[in-house]
Design a protein around this motif. Structure first.
Motif: not given
Ligand code: ADP
Length: 402
Positions: A93, A72, A191, A140-141, A76
């Motif tokens: 996302k 999250v 990040n 997917s990470m 969102g």
């Molecule tokens: P925001 O810009 O709303 O802060 P993020 O891009 O940082 O959103 O994503 C929010 C969270 O979602 C991250 O902290 C991570 O835990 C998870 N997340 C984001 N991108 C990925 C991904 N490609 N694979 C798995 N988890 C992800």
């Protein structure tokens, strides 16, 4: 590498689909356009560069959306989704379709061809309940955040050589961005994510929510940045260099934490210094406390000093960083065991505060730049600029000079 393997599978599927000529797959895989124009809706983000390829048909044609939340963020949720034909899992996302979100998606897509940047696989613009959304399908990470992994290592000590290898990867991603004149401006531990939980997983940079193109022409025309020396000596640095220098400061902070387990500008590990923290950062007051820094190489400390310079005009650029011996010869850095894992574990309950602190500092650096007072070159009494004017340089040279 597992993630790359998956990418290839999906890519293979896409190529097959393309050959079938179903016309639907103007896919944008791994940051490279497969076919078609980069913009399909006539809307421009004004980037003057290739943006993402936005599909207009529903994301659900290609992907099954799961209820599994991967994370999250401020904008969102990020949920898991599955490619219908290949069965591969991806992260989705969802953003409200506003210009800032388009900027994020375009810049992330443009940067996504690098092995240490999270790949953008597909982008859709769909409307839900009259709300226009952008849906970003990314690799997917599954390996979680950088420091969580180091914290969970157990008995096996984290070494300076491992730290150098991680920093090499992060720096090569940032070099890729800066070469394209993209400043990330939000490089922080959250990040930096791992592809999976295997030992040989890749670390990748994500979240381009604050990324900025640094070579866009200035709306005020012939201008230079002149602002109060808070982080920056005025006039010395153009806005474009200032934006990039944020990323180098972040690299310095991440490197410092990697080598000891707590951030710089922090009292002897334990007490965060909230009230005086800003002043500390402004005046560059950090130390390499004993005993955790005693065993760390002089080369590492030297690089940190060059990255954590308070004056961005004095701070190393990404190119200089890549040429520093601790990075160039990362495989030869001493394999000294560090205190990092132990201290990260001791400091668990302070991790939230540390993240907040870093977040605040990044935010204030971005604000400094956004509030930059633009002064006409004609009005500027800066000696360097006067000299350039005398040499009759074109305005663009002054602004975009690297
Ligand atoms: P925001 O810009 O709303 O802060 P993020 O891009 O940082 O959103 O994503 C929010 C969270 O979602 C991250 O902290 C991570 O835990 C998870 N997340 C984001 N991108 C990925 C991904 N490609 N694979 C798995 N988890 C992800």
């Amino acid at each position: 590498n597992q993630a790359n393997g998956k990418q290839t599978t999906h890519q293979g599927q896409l190529d097959k689909d393309k050959n079938k000529g179903n016309g639907k797959n103007r896919f944008f895989v791994g940051g490279r356009k497969k076919e078609g124009k980069s913009k399909t809706n006539g809307q421009s983000s004004g980037l003057g560069m290739e943006g993402a390829n936005y599909h207009k048909y529903p994301v659900t044609n290609d992907y099954r959306i799961s209820r599994k939340v991967l994370g999250v963020g401020i904008n969102g949720k990020v949920v898991e989704c599955e490619h219908r034909r290949s069965g591969e899992k991806y992260a989705l996302k969802v953003l409200r379709d506003v210009p800032k979100a388009r900027r994020e998606v375009d810049l992330h897509s443009a940067a996504s061809g690098h092995s240490h940047v999270v790949k953008v696989v597909d982008v859709y613009e769909n409307t839900y309940n009259d709300v226009q959304c952008l849906l970003v399908v990314m690799e997917s990470m599954k390996g979680g955040e950088l420091f969580t992994r180091i914290q969970q290592r157990g008995q096996q000590a984290f070494t300076e050589r491992e730290g150098a290898s991680i920093m090499y990867d992060i720096c090569s991603a940032v070099q890729h961005l800066h070469r394209q004149n993209i400043a990330h401006r939000d490089i922080k531990p959250e990040n930096l994510l791992y592809t999976d939980e295997n030992e040989n997983a890749s670390l990748k940079l994500t979240d381009f929510g604050f990324a900025k193109k640094t070579d866009e022409s200035d709306p005020n025309g012939l201008a230079t940045a002149c602002f109060t020396p808070y982080y920056c000596a005025p006039e010395v640095l153009g806005a474009e260099k200032y934006d990039k220098s944020c990323d180098l400061w972040s690299i310095g902070v991440v490197m410092y934490i990697l080598l000891c387990g707590y951030p710089p500008f922090y009292s002897a590990h334990g007490q965060p210094m909230s009230p005086g923290m800003k002043a500390k950062i402004r005046t560059g007051q950090y130390t390499f406390p004993s005993p955790e820094w005693d065993c760390v190489s002089e080369a590492a400390k030297d690089l940190i000093r060059k990255l954590l310079k308070t004056d961005p005009s004095q701070r190393y650029t990404i190119q200089q960083t890549m040429e520093h011996k601790w990075i160039t010869h990362y495989k030869k850095v001493p394999d000294t065991p560090l205190f990092t894992t132990g201290i990260l574990n001791e400091q668990k309950e302070h991790w939230g505060e540390m993240q907040e602190e870093m977040e605040k500092n990044l935010a204030s650096m971005r604000v400094v730049n956004e509030n930059v007072q633009i002064k006409n070159l004609a009005e500027s009494n800066n000696r360097l600029l006067q000299k350039r004017k005398q040499q009759q340089l074109k305005p663009a040279d002054v602004i975009t000079e690297a």
